[in-house]
Write a protein that holds these residues in place. Sequence first.
Motif, short mmCIF file in Angstrom:
data_model
loop_
_atom_site.label_atom_id
_atom_site.label_comp_id
_atom_site.label_asym_id
_atom_site.label_seq_id
_atom_site.Cartn_x
_atom_site.Cartn_y
_atom_site.Cartn_z
N SER A 181 2.01 1.78 23.09
CA SER A 181 2.56 0.59 22.46
C SER A 181 1.77 0.20 21.21
N THR A 182 2.49 -0.31 20.23
CA THR A 182 1.86 -0.83 19.02
C THR A 182 1.58 -2.33 19.12
N HIS B 100 10.76 -1.71 27.99
CA HIS B 100 11.42 -2.09 26.74
C HIS B 100 10.48 -2.93 25.86
N LEU B 101 9.75 -3.85 26.48
CA LEU B 101 8.83 -4.69 25.72
C LEU B 101 7.73 -3.85 25.08
N ARG C 236 7.82 -0.79 24.24
CA ARG C 236 8.35 0.11 23.20
C ARG C 236 8.84 -0.63 21.97
N SER C 237 9.42 -1.80 22.16
CA SER C 237 10.13 -2.46 21.07
C SER C 237 9.51 -3.77 20.62
N GLY C 238 8.65 -4.37 21.47
CA GLY C 238 8.14 -5.70 21.17
C GLY C 238 9.15 -6.79 21.40
N GLU C 239 10.22 -6.50 22.12
CA GLU C 239 11.29 -7.46 22.38
C GLU C 239 11.37 -7.74 23.87
N ALA D 76 4.34 3.91 28.25
CA ALA D 76 4.79 3.02 27.18
C ALA D 76 3.69 2.05 26.78
N GLN E 254 19.94 1.15 27.56
CA GLN E 254 18.98 1.48 26.52
C GLN E 254 17.86 2.41 26.99
N ILE E 255 17.62 2.45 28.29
CA ILE E 255 16.50 3.21 28.85
C ILE E 255 17.04 4.18 29.90
N GLN F 109 13.58 -8.46 26.79
CA GLN F 109 14.98 -8.30 27.19
C GLN F 109 15.02 -8.33 28.72
#
Length: 261
Positions: free
Chosen positions: A228-229, A164-165, A167-170, A224, A181-182, A172
Amino acid sequence: MTDALDLGTDLASVVAEEPDPVLFATVSGAHLYGFPSRDSDVDLRGVHLLPTADLVGLREPAETRSRMWVREGVEMDLVTHDLRKFVRLMLRRNGYVLEQLLSPLVVRTGDEHRELVALAPGVLTRHHAHHYRGFASTQWRLFERTGELKPLLYTFRVLLTGIHLMRSGEVQADLPTLVGQIDSPGYLPDLIAEKAEREHGAADVPHARVAEDVERLHTVLDEAQAASTLPDAPSARDALHDYVVRVRLAADRSASASVVA
């Protein structure tokens, strides 16, 4: 606080008894991860602020402090780092301290906590995947030795948090949220429900099946990370340095004013 943590006044009073100012304290562990048991420990984590004199003299200060106690049969522990040490850990791709900082289960907060939370995105990098990959491998080895449910849930939790991190930069940390979510193994909600009833016990799922799912999620985490960005290095190092200096100097001025008064 949640119903499982109907201890807010008690926890806050314990934090208030610390010898140096506590900038923030949050609940971590199974309560944060979304799979506490009826008798789960309560893990408090946070940051204290040492006097400047303790950091510039010849004696080595206690940058990390811990204490444990039992309330109504529930074991609790409080671990805090001095602000400088905590920020250094943040800059070392340490997802664990970021989860503590960003925990929604807050026992003590203030302006310093809120500012540090605002700076947290500036330490996130694609290399945080290494933290979650390594943590998952450690927990998986523990599961293979014991067959217990707890390390298996930890294995899945950290893999999904890492994915999740990336992919989203968050950040959780709540496993039930991550499962929603995944793409995750369908048996995870049942295992979470089992964990709610007992802190220790065997995982009721075939080893070969979970091994295949864990291996797949490791691959998903690798993919991921590659896509990742997130940046390769933290962008907030200078801002965090300035923050630590400013908070320490403000505390010194406040202490001096109190003495004068």
